[in-house]
Design an enzyme around this catalytic site. Sequence first.
Site, PDB file in Angstrom:
ATOM      1  N   HIS A 161      -7.381   2.525   6.104  1.00  0.00           N
ATOM      2  CA  HIS A 161      -7.870   1.076   6.332  1.00  0.00           C
ATOM      3  C   HIS A 161      -9.225   0.981   7.110  1.00  0.00           C
ATOM      4  O   HIS A 161      -9.201   1.835   7.905  1.00  0.00           O
ATOM      5  CB  HIS A 161      -6.826   0.492   6.928  1.00  0.00           C
ATOM      6  CG  HIS A 161      -6.906  -1.224   6.964  1.00  0.00           C
ATOM      7  ND1 HIS A 161      -7.983  -1.949   7.770  1.00  0.00           N
ATOM      8  CD2 HIS A 161      -6.440  -2.228   6.246  1.00  0.00           C
ATOM      9  CE1 HIS A 161      -8.009  -3.128   7.604  1.00  0.00           C
ATOM     10  NE2 HIS A 161      -6.898  -3.251   6.699  1.00  0.00           N
ATOM     11  N   TYR A 217       0.496 -13.603   9.162  1.00  0.00           N
ATOM     12  CA  TYR A 217       1.566 -13.175   8.134  1.00  0.00           C
ATOM     13  C   TYR A 217       2.685 -13.962   7.932  1.00  0.00           C
ATOM     14  O   TYR A 217       3.856 -13.765   8.025  1.00  0.00           O
ATOM     15  CB  TYR A 217       2.231 -11.845   8.756  1.00  0.00           C
ATOM     16  CG  TYR A 217       1.079 -10.743   8.437  1.00  0.00           C
ATOM     17  CD1 TYR A 217       0.935 -10.109   7.219  1.00  0.00           C
ATOM     18  CD2 TYR A 217       0.412 -10.059   9.658  1.00  0.00           C
ATOM     19  CE1 TYR A 217       0.195  -9.318   6.975  1.00  0.00           C
ATOM     20  CE2 TYR A 217      -0.719  -9.150   9.263  1.00  0.00           C
ATOM     21  CZ  TYR A 217      -0.724  -8.708   7.874  1.00  0.00           C
ATOM     22  OH  TYR A 217      -1.737  -7.566   7.769  1.00  0.00           O
ATOM     23  N   ASP A 277      -4.462 -10.761   1.886  1.00  0.00           N
ATOM     24  CA  ASP A 277      -4.308 -10.152   3.270  1.00  0.00           C
ATOM     25  C   ASP A 277      -4.083 -11.366   4.099  1.00  0.00           C
ATOM     26  O   ASP A 277      -3.312 -12.260   3.714  1.00  0.00           O
ATOM     27  CB  ASP A 277      -5.841  -9.827   3.460  1.00  0.00           C
ATOM     28  CG  ASP A 277      -5.473  -8.421   4.719  1.00  0.00           C
ATOM     29  OD1 ASP A 277      -4.226  -8.227   5.188  1.00  0.00           O
ATOM     30  OD2 ASP A 277      -6.484  -7.887   5.145  1.00  0.00           O
ATOM     31  N   HIS A 278      -4.236 -11.446   5.253  1.00  0.00           N
ATOM     32  CA  HIS A 278      -4.032 -12.465   6.258  1.00  0.00           C
ATOM     33  C   HIS A 278      -4.010 -14.020   5.898  1.00  0.00           C
ATOM     34  O   HIS A 278      -4.947 -14.033   4.985  1.00  0.00           O
ATOM     35  CB  HIS A 278      -4.712 -12.324   7.822  1.00  0.00           C
ATOM     36  CG  HIS A 278      -4.821 -11.112   8.073  1.00  0.00           C
ATOM     37  ND1 HIS A 278      -5.833 -10.760   9.106  1.00  0.00           N
ATOM     38  CD2 HIS A 278      -4.205  -9.958   8.007  1.00  0.00           C
ATOM     39  CE1 HIS A 278      -5.691  -9.371   9.341  1.00  0.00           C
ATOM     40  NE2 HIS A 278      -4.592  -9.035   8.718  1.00  0.00           N
ATOM     41  N   HIS A 307      -6.449  -4.820   0.013  1.00  0.00           N
ATOM     42  CA  HIS A 307      -6.429  -6.071   0.741  1.00  0.00           C
ATOM     43  C   HIS A 307      -7.566  -7.142   0.498  1.00  0.00           C
ATOM     44  O   HIS A 307      -8.579  -7.032   0.759  1.00  0.00           O
ATOM     45  CB  HIS A 307      -6.595  -5.699   2.266  1.00  0.00           C
ATOM     46  CG  HIS A 307      -5.450  -5.063   2.935  1.00  0.00           C
ATOM     47  ND1 HIS A 307      -5.353  -4.530   4.396  1.00  0.00           N
ATOM     48  CD2 HIS A 307      -4.416  -4.739   2.254  1.00  0.00           C
ATOM     49  CE1 HIS A 307      -4.173  -4.036   4.238  1.00  0.00           C
ATOM     50  NE2 HIS A 307      -3.767  -3.741   3.216  1.00  0.00           N
ATOM     51  N   CYS A 325     -10.000  -3.100   2.428  1.00  0.00           N
ATOM     52  CA  CYS A 325      -9.889  -4.544   2.968  1.00  0.00           C
ATOM     53  C   CYS A 325     -11.074  -5.320   3.081  1.00  0.00           C
ATOM     54  O   CYS A 325     -12.050  -4.834   3.543  1.00  0.00           O
ATOM     55  CB  CYS A 325      -9.252  -4.198   4.339  1.00  0.00           C
ATOM     56  SG  CYS A 325      -8.876  -5.772   4.861  1.00  0.00           S
TER      57      CYS A 325
HETATM   58  C1  CS2 Z   1      -4.619  -5.258   9.543  1.00  0.00           C
HETATM   59  C2  CS2 Z   1      -3.936  -3.885  10.121  1.00  0.00           C
HETATM   60  O1  CS2 Z   1      -4.905  -5.293   7.274  1.00  0.00           O
HETATM   61  C3  CS2 Z   1      -4.203  -5.638   8.041  1.00  0.00           C
HETATM   62  O2  CS2 Z   1      -3.139  -6.554   7.954  1.00  0.00           O
HETATM   63  O3  CS2 Z   1      -3.823  -6.479  10.252  1.00  0.00           O
HETATM   64  O4  CS2 Z   1      -2.939  -4.177  11.022  1.00  0.00           O
HETATM   65  C4  CS2 Z   1      -3.734  -2.809   9.074  1.00  0.00           C
HETATM   66  O5  CS2 Z   1      -2.402  -3.255   8.615  1.00  0.00           O
HETATM   67  C5  CS2 Z   1      -3.785  -1.495   9.737  1.00  0.00           C
HETATM   68  O6  CS2 Z   1      -5.031  -1.294  10.199  1.00  0.00           O
HETATM   69  C6  CS2 Z   1      -3.546  -0.538   8.562  1.00  0.00           C
HETATM   70  O7  CS2 Z   1      -3.245   0.746   9.169  1.00  0.00           O
HETATM   71 MN    MN Z   2      -6.583  -5.467   5.918  1.00  0.00          MN
END
Ligand code: CS2
Ligand code: MN
Length: 363
Positions: free
Chosen positions: A210, A339, A325-326, A277, A248
Amino acid sequence: RNNLMEMTFRWYGADQEKITLDQIREIPGVKGVVGCMMDIPVGEVWPEERVAALVKQVEDHGLTLKVIESVNIHDDIKVGLPSRDKYIENYKQTIRNLAKYGIKVICYNFMPVFDWIKSDLDYQLPDGSKTLCFEKKDIPDDPQELLDTYSKGTNGFTLPGWEPERLAQVKHLFEIYKDVDEDKLRENLVYFLKAIMPTCEECDVKMAIHPDDPPYSMFGLPRIIKNREDLDWLCNAVDTPYNGITLCTGSIAEDPANDVYAILEEFTRRGRIHFAHVRNIKYLHPGENKDFYESAHLSEEGSLDMYRIVQALHDNGFTGFIRPDHGRMIWGETGRPGYGLFDRALGVAYINGLWEALEKKGK
Ligand code: CS2
Ligand code: MN
């Protein structure tokens, strides 16, 4: 061309979540969950029975578990301490245990001390929703202050990568990283990858790093997965598809100098993006600084063109796993920042819509 993507949804486990597998199952198009085991201390082997039980639980709900996010990397590996070899052996055993029950992709990151950094976990948007936000002026000089804010603002949930036990020793962590610069960190990442690649190949499990979030140095700590050059370096340094990327879009685009579309196109074509992501961000002061908040997924709500993002994957033969993603907190939902159920479900529907349009246009 074989355009097969598999839509997934991150799920932290029954004892860590209000969101249930039944709810996830009802989101149209979601085939699998992205799982984790937050209670296992970083560096320890994930026991086979635990993996078996988790996979069974997920499959009993009509979903698959093929992606783990994350099997985190012990700091001794990142720092390059002699004890790293023991943790690498543990990591290999975890890979074997996961592979045995069908896991195909492991997402991880190589950020020192902290995982992602945001300045506000409850940033209020005009429409009433709340989201994660990054404003440089609100990042304290002392990382301890940030930790204190986080421990108050997470509604009782542990944030991924922000394990309280580990971060209780933040001063010690900064101490052990003091001689680790970018080159050293790169060397340690390559050492780790070269050590585990034979196991990944044997087990057919792909590693997917990531990017750093945000993709630049914070608190003077080195960060090495920030842009196109870093990703190119990573792919060449250990040149096998088992050494891949979690692309991401939000993290990459948090540095406006990054061309997120070109990066997606290139590394999809190179067959290195195993997990995507997909999220949008909105720059707060474009041209002035890099501040942003995490907007709704829809293009017009943020600064990214989500059609181009999904197109970059689609048109270049993406066959990996994808997840929204978020998400924001909407409709009165409370939960783990980033989340919640509702806004991420909207993200799924939207990404699926873009994908279907691209599919039909291509025919
Ligand atoms: C981030 C990270 O992408 C996400 O949701 O919140 O916490 C991600 O999960 C980590 O960096 C991956 O190892
Ligand atoms: Mn991410």
